[in-house]
Design an enzyme around this catalytic site. Structure first.
Site, PDB file in Angstrom:
ATOM      1  N   ASP A  35    -139.822  70.435 -35.503  1.00 18.16           N
ATOM      2  CA  ASP A  35    -140.839  69.764 -34.329  1.00 18.16           C
ATOM      3  C   ASP A  35    -141.831  68.948 -34.935  1.00 18.16           C
ATOM      4  O   ASP A  35    -142.840  68.479 -34.475  1.00 18.16           O
ATOM      5  CB  ASP A  35    -141.534  71.098 -33.794  1.00 18.16           C
ATOM      6  N   ARG A  94    -163.882  54.309 -42.679  1.00 14.49           N
ATOM      7  CA  ARG A  94    -164.387  53.177 -42.107  1.00 14.49           C
ATOM      8  C   ARG A  94    -165.133  53.817 -40.717  1.00 14.49           C
ATOM      9  O   ARG A  94    -166.051  53.048 -40.301  1.00 14.49           O
ATOM     10  CB  ARG A  94    -163.485  52.007 -41.672  1.00 14.49           C
ATOM     11  N   ASP A 165    -168.270  40.103 -45.145  1.00 13.50           N
ATOM     12  CA  ASP A 165    -169.260  40.693 -44.345  1.00 13.50           C
ATOM     13  C   ASP A 165    -170.317  41.192 -44.860  1.00 13.50           C
ATOM     14  O   ASP A 165    -170.519  41.415 -46.154  1.00 13.50           O
ATOM     15  CB  ASP A 165    -168.595  41.626 -43.142  1.00 13.50           C
ATOM     16  N   LYS A 188    -169.191  38.186 -40.107  1.00 10.29           N
ATOM     17  CA  LYS A 188    -167.929  38.423 -39.446  1.00 10.29           C
ATOM     18  C   LYS A 188    -168.540  39.100 -38.105  1.00 10.29           C
ATOM     19  O   LYS A 188    -169.203  40.183 -38.164  1.00 10.29           O
ATOM     20  CB  LYS A 188    -167.009  39.313 -40.445  1.00 10.29           C
ATOM     21  N   ARG A 190    -166.775  41.559 -34.711  1.00 11.86           N
ATOM     22  CA  ARG A 190    -165.416  42.243 -34.056  1.00 11.86           C
ATOM     23  C   ARG A 190    -165.665  42.223 -32.713  1.00 11.86           C
ATOM     24  O   ARG A 190    -166.743  42.950 -32.254  1.00 11.86           O
ATOM     25  CB  ARG A 190    -164.910  43.643 -34.881  1.00 11.86           C
ATOM     26  N   ASP A 218    -156.603  45.685 -44.506  1.00 15.02           N
ATOM     27  CA  ASP A 218    -155.785  46.411 -43.737  1.00 15.02           C
ATOM     28  C   ASP A 218    -154.741  45.595 -42.842  1.00 15.02           C
ATOM     29  O   ASP A 218    -153.674  45.115 -43.492  1.00 15.02           O
ATOM     30  CB  ASP A 218    -156.703  47.297 -42.817  1.00 15.02           C
ATOM     31  N   THR A 219    -155.178  44.852 -41.872  1.00 13.65           N
ATOM     32  CA  THR A 219    -154.494  43.929 -41.124  1.00 13.65           C
ATOM     33  C   THR A 219    -154.644  42.594 -41.927  1.00 13.65           C
ATOM     34  O   THR A 219    -153.848  41.833 -41.553  1.00 13.65           O
ATOM     35  CB  THR A 219    -155.034  43.762 -39.683  1.00 13.65           C
ATOM     36  N   ALA A 220    -155.426  42.535 -43.016  1.00 13.00           N
ATOM     37  CA  ALA A 220    -155.836  41.293 -43.482  1.00 13.00           C
ATOM     38  C   ALA A 220    -156.441  40.395 -42.907  1.00 13.00           C
ATOM     39  O   ALA A 220    -156.565  39.104 -43.251  1.00 13.00           O
ATOM     40  CB  ALA A 220    -154.667  40.921 -44.290  1.00 13.00           C
ATOM     41  N   THR A 222    -159.350  40.075 -42.084  1.00 12.59           N
ATOM     42  CA  THR A 222    -160.741  39.786 -42.617  1.00 12.59           C
ATOM     43  C   THR A 222    -160.531  38.773 -43.870  1.00 12.59           C
ATOM     44  O   THR A 222    -161.071  37.605 -43.764  1.00 12.59           O
ATOM     45  CB  THR A 222    -161.427  40.964 -43.065  1.00 12.59           C
TER      46      THR A 222
HETATM   47  C1  R5P Z   1    -164.727  46.505 -43.130  1.00 11.21           C
HETATM   48  O1  R5P Z   1    -165.944  46.696 -43.119  1.00 11.21           O
HETATM   49  C2  R5P Z   1    -163.988  46.633 -44.408  1.00 11.21           C
HETATM   50  O2  R5P Z   1    -164.734  46.542 -45.424  1.00 11.21           O
HETATM   51  C3  R5P Z   1    -162.854  45.412 -44.407  1.00 11.21           C
HETATM   52  O3  R5P Z   1    -163.492  44.193 -44.600  1.00 11.21           O
HETATM   53  C4  R5P Z   1    -161.967  45.764 -43.393  1.00 11.21           C
HETATM   54  O4  R5P Z   1    -161.496  47.356 -43.079  1.00 11.21           O
HETATM   55  C5  R5P Z   1    -160.578  45.030 -43.434  1.00 11.21           C
HETATM   56  O5  R5P Z   1    -159.827  45.323 -42.242  1.00 11.21           O
HETATM   57  P1  R5P Z   1    -158.729  44.122 -41.804  1.00 11.21           P
HETATM   58  O6  R5P Z   1    -157.827  43.603 -42.913  1.00 11.21           O
HETATM   59  O7  R5P Z   1    -157.720  44.775 -40.862  1.00 11.21           O
HETATM   60  O8  R5P Z   1    -159.558  42.913 -41.340  1.00 11.21           O
END
Ligand code: R5P
Length: 304
Positions: A35, A94, A165, A188, A190, A218-220, A222
């Site tokens: 499971d 975060r 940011d 920056k 969101r 993360d998604t890059a 930024t």
């Molecule tokens: C945000 O405050 C973090 O420092 C990074 O800039 C952010 O988490 C990057 O996320 P992503 O790559 O998705 O834009």
């Protein structure tokens, strides 16, 4: 003598680290029941041992977090005298404040869960924000990788360190101080989670070689949007130092199209194959030195 075990996220880093420290690495059995509940089993008892558990709570974050909690519980029940969680990447970091209505403070809950599972000490790398340490009653070492990044940039003149940011300003100030150059900060915003917009730049980037510094890609989004804006505003070249390569979704294909010459990062999150413009700094000596301090085998030659 301490012993080291690891969750599924960072087994190879843990093995390197145990060799670096000359401590025993113990295999664990980490499986799933039908499971999908996790089944965690140690292979030997740990009577009166100091046990280091290595795990980044990277993707899949919830499984890796639960693995860590169950490993801590198993180590306790197997007789460990002290459990040290070594979490190079601390997932949920975060979510350290109530940034949207009726939401949780997830990072604080993760801290509470770790303490409830009886972790005695936490070592992590480049916490998203310094105030996260305040969520813990136990000792926390938050290691700063800036000194490792300094010598990895291609040597260039007319440098400017860029924070993508406002939240990353202190990180940028520290790198700029080491390199003796100015900083610039991007505006920056969101509109929704996981997507961002970049508008003005505070500072001068025209005819400059830009070094972007951040904790997470993360998604890059930024990083890619920062690089595009810097180029539009006349930057000569762009290198980036980002501690944690989360790299979710379309991050790699977006990065391949972005005007970034070099990306310096760490093995805080394991990836098998990354493109040739990724350069890794070795975090094993820094993590090893931090562990030696905690387990009482301080090496005075290595100070981080
Ligand atoms: C945000 O405050 C973090 O420092 C990074 O800039 C952010 O988490 C990057 O996320 P992503 O790559 O998705 O834009």
């Amino acid at each position: 003598m301490a012993k080291m075990i690891a969750g599924n996220s960072l087994k190879s880093l843990a093995k390197n680290l145990s060799q670096f420290l000359g401590i025993e690495y113990l295999e664990t059995q980490l499986e799933h029941f039908s499971d999908e509940e996790l089944r965690v089993q140690l292979t030997v008892p740990l009577y009166e041992e100091e046990v280091v558990i290595v795990q980044s709570t990277s993707k899949p974050a919830n499984d890796h977090l639960m693995e860590l909690l169950l490993l801590v519980d198993a180590a306790e029940r197997a007789g460990a005298r002290r459990v040290i969680a070594l979490m190079p990447y601390f997932g949920y970091s975060r979510q350290d404040k109530p940034s949207y209505e009726w939401g949780p403070i997830s990072a604080r809950l993760v801290a509470t869960l770790l303490e409830a599972s009886k972790v005695n000490h936490l070592i992590t790398l480049d916490f998203h924000s310094k105030q996260l340490e305040g969520f813990f009653q136990i000792g926390v070492q938050n290691l700063d990788p800036t000194a490792l990044f300094v010598n990895c940039f291609d040597a260039l003149n007319d440098l400017v360190v860029v924070s993508p940011d406002i939240g990353g300003l202190i990180r940028a100030q520290k790198l700029a101080q080491s390199l003796g150059c100015d900083i610039a900060v991007l505006n920056k915003t969101r509109k929704t989670y996981n997507t961002c917009e970049m508008k003005q730049i505070i500072g001068t980037v025209r005819h400059k070689n830009c070094l972007i510094i951040d904790d997470i890609m993360d998604t890059a989004g930024t990083l890619c949007k920062a690089a595009i804006l810097l180029k539009e505003e006349g930057a000569l070249s762009i290198q980036a130092a980002i501690t944690h390569p989360v790299l979710s979704g379309d991050a790699l294909s977006n990065l391949a199209k972005a005007p970034i010459d070099k990306i310096i990062t760490t093995h805080s999150i394991h990836h098998d194959n990354l493109p040739s413009n990724f350069h890794f700094v070795d975090i094993v000596p820094m993590l090893g030195a931090a562990l030696e301090r905690v387990i009482g085998r301080q090496n005075k030659d290595i100070i981080y």
